[in-house]
Design a protein around this motif. Structure first.
Motif, mmCIF file in Angstrom:
data_model
loop_
_atom_site.group_PDB
_atom_site.id
_atom_site.type_symbol
_atom_site.label_atom_id
_atom_site.label_comp_id
_atom_site.label_asym_id
_atom_site.label_seq_id
_atom_site.Cartn_x
_atom_site.Cartn_y
_atom_site.Cartn_z
ATOM 1 N N VAL A 111 22.904 -25.275 14.084
ATOM 2 C CA VAL A 111 21.510 -25.604 13.786
ATOM 3 C C VAL A 111 20.553 -24.705 14.568
ATOM 4 C CG1 VAL A 111 19.743 -27.402 13.986
ATOM 5 C CG2 VAL A 111 22.014 -27.972 13.136
ATOM 6 N N GLY A 112 20.835 -24.510 15.855
ATOM 7 C CA GLY A 112 19.960 -23.669 16.675
ATOM 8 C C GLY A 112 19.907 -22.236 16.178
ATOM 9 N N SER A 113 21.067 -21.664 15.847
ATOM 10 C CA SER A 113 21.094 -20.289 15.338
ATOM 11 C C SER A 113 20.337 -20.183 14.023
ATOM 12 C CB SER A 113 22.546 -19.829 15.135
ATOM 13 O OG SER A 113 23.278 -19.894 16.335
ATOM 14 N N ALA A 114 20.573 -21.144 13.121
ATOM 15 C CA ALA A 114 19.927 -21.105 11.805
ATOM 16 C C ALA A 114 18.417 -21.251 11.928
ATOM 17 C CB ALA A 114 20.497 -22.203 10.915
ATOM 18 N N VAL A 115 17.959 -22.177 12.756
ATOM 19 C CA VAL A 115 16.520 -22.402 12.911
ATOM 20 C C VAL A 115 15.843 -21.180 13.519
ATOM 21 C CG1 VAL A 115 14.786 -23.747 14.153
ATOM 22 C CG2 VAL A 115 16.663 -24.910 13.005
ATOM 23 N N MET A 266 8.694 -26.472 14.502
ATOM 24 C CA MET A 266 9.996 -25.887 14.775
ATOM 25 C C MET A 266 10.846 -26.818 15.631
ATOM 26 S SD MET A 266 11.063 -22.269 16.581
ATOM 27 C CE MET A 266 10.680 -22.841 18.233
ATOM 28 N N LEU A 267 10.257 -27.376 16.690
ATOM 29 C CA LEU A 267 11.003 -28.293 17.544
ATOM 30 C C LEU A 267 11.416 -29.549 16.783
ATOM 31 C CD1 LEU A 267 9.132 -28.139 20.974
ATOM 32 C CD2 LEU A 267 11.310 -27.126 20.368
ATOM 33 N N ILE A 268 10.500 -30.087 15.989
ATOM 34 C CA ILE A 268 10.822 -31.285 15.217
ATOM 35 C C ILE A 268 11.909 -30.984 14.190
ATOM 36 C CG2 ILE A 268 9.893 -32.997 13.611
ATOM 37 C CD1 ILE A 268 7.209 -32.717 15.056
ATOM 38 N N THR A 269 11.840 -29.798 13.585
ATOM 39 C CA THR A 269 12.850 -29.410 12.598
ATOM 40 C C THR A 269 14.224 -29.337 13.229
ATOM 41 O OG1 THR A 269 11.231 -28.153 11.317
ATOM 42 C CG2 THR A 269 13.544 -27.622 10.980
ATOM 43 N N ILE A 270 14.307 -28.822 14.445
ATOM 44 C CA ILE A 270 15.599 -28.769 15.134
ATOM 45 C C ILE A 270 16.169 -30.171 15.290
ATOM 46 C CG2 ILE A 270 16.744 -28.233 17.323
ATOM 47 C CD1 ILE A 270 14.844 -25.881 17.632
ATOM 48 N N GLY A 271 15.319 -31.118 15.701
ATOM 49 C CA GLY A 271 15.783 -32.488 15.856
ATOM 50 C C GLY A 271 16.271 -33.087 14.555
#
Length: 342
Positions: A111-115, A266-271
């Motif tokens: 998820v982190g890499s993709a975001v 962006m932060l919310i999307t990661i969550g």
């Protein structure tokens, strides 16, 4: 400002307690829920098991003792969670905490890499679209962004899996890394570490691409809208009249101010993607948190299912909390307003 921080921290703690309470009552009070289902499974597999032993097994796996008062069960359940004890998995070997600890880094990696990649692609494309507003490039990119953003990531995953996984076998179709690769992260052995990291990235490529395909479009459209709005501001006209270089105007004035409103998303999307990875991990048989969530659901492994649900929802709450607190640090104007309004 201090009051704003205190209120947001209180909201975070309240949200986490609400999630913990929800998981407890789902386990304890729903008719035919996890407690009753587990009791029936244990009774069926061990007809001679005593009631006391049955209760002890239920408590070990669900962190509740069925015969105790509800308030006592709740206190014990919360205290166990604070110690990191989420019970034992029914379908997997080991405790729920151990399974989540082993799966979470892989989900975060994907998820982190993709975001990160999707965000960089999105803001770059959005800025180019804004500077070429009304051109064919802008129109075509806008249509492409809308179309790619409208398709779920697991659809991309199924298509990619069929094309480059089975029809043209360029990528692996499942797993975290190859069976012949030794999982090694060791500075003393850089060759083995590089081989493992490369193999892990190779196995994660298709899930990452699937998420990128659906995520970049939204940020591109957001960056385009923000940039166009900023390009019409009076202070940019003044900057041009002063003869400032176009590169400096584009990066320092337009780019920075256009990106700031997207930081929170962006932060919310990661969550949220930590929870949204459930289907994509199942498509690629990638053993992350989402994969084990489905496994727990299919095998009625309620401790595992509830533990992952608790971790995912808590992660979303923390991501929103971090976004609220740090946005004011990177944009002082928002920090002042947020503090005054709190």
């Amino acid at each position: 400002m201090d009051r704003y921080y205190i209120e947001r921290t209180f909201q975070l703690v309240l949200t986490i307690f609400a999630v913990m309470s929800l998981t407890f009552f789902l386990i304890r009070l729903l008719p035919g829920g996890p407690s009753d289902a587990l009791r029936a499974q244990l009774r069926e597999s061990n007809p001679s098991m005593s009631q006391a032993e049955l209760n002890r097994r239920v408590q070990a796996q669900l962190n509740v003792m069925p015969d105790e008062p509800v308030h006592v069960q709740y206190v014990n359940y919360v205290s166990d969670l604070f110690r990191g004890d989420m019970g034992d998995s029914i379908s997997q070997s080991g405790t729920v905490a151990e399974i989540i600890a082993g799966a979470a880094p892989w989900t975060i990696f994907v998820v982190g890499s993709a975001v990160l990649i999707a965000f960089l692609i999105g803001i770059t494309m959005g800025a180019l679209m804004a500077y070429r507003e009304g051109s064919r490039f802008d129109s075509g990119s806008t249509i492409l962004s809308v179309l790619t953003n409208s398709v779920p990531d697991y659809i991309y995953g199924i298509i990619l899996l069929w094309i480059v996984g089975y029809q043209i076998p360029l990528f692996p179709t499942g797993g975290r890394y190859s069976s012949e690769t030794e999982p090694t992260i060791n500075l003393i052995a850089p060759g083995e570490t590089f081989a493992f990291v490369f193999d892990a990235a190779y196995h994660a490529a298709l899930p990452v691409i699937s998420i990128i395909l659906v995520a970049w479009g939204g940020w591109a459209l957001g960056m385009r809208g923000n940039s166009i709005q900023i390009l019409g501001e009076d202070y940019l006209r003044v900057a041009r009249l002063r003869g400032l270089p176009r590169r400096r105007i584009a990066l320092r004035y337009v780019g920075r101010n256009a990106i700031l409103p997207m930081y929170t998303s962006m932060l919310i999307t990661i969550g949220f993607l930590l929870g949204g990875s459930i289907i994509i991990e199942q498509v690629f048989s990638y053993p992350g948190m989402g994969y084990y969530m489905i496994e727990g659901l299919n095998r009625r492994d309620y401790p595992l299912m509830m533990g992952i649900f608790l971790v995912i929802t808590t992660t979303v709450a923390i991501a929103v909390y971090i976004a609220d607190l740090t946005y004011g640090l990177i944009d002082p104007r928002a920090g002042i307003n947020g503090g005054d309004s709190g």
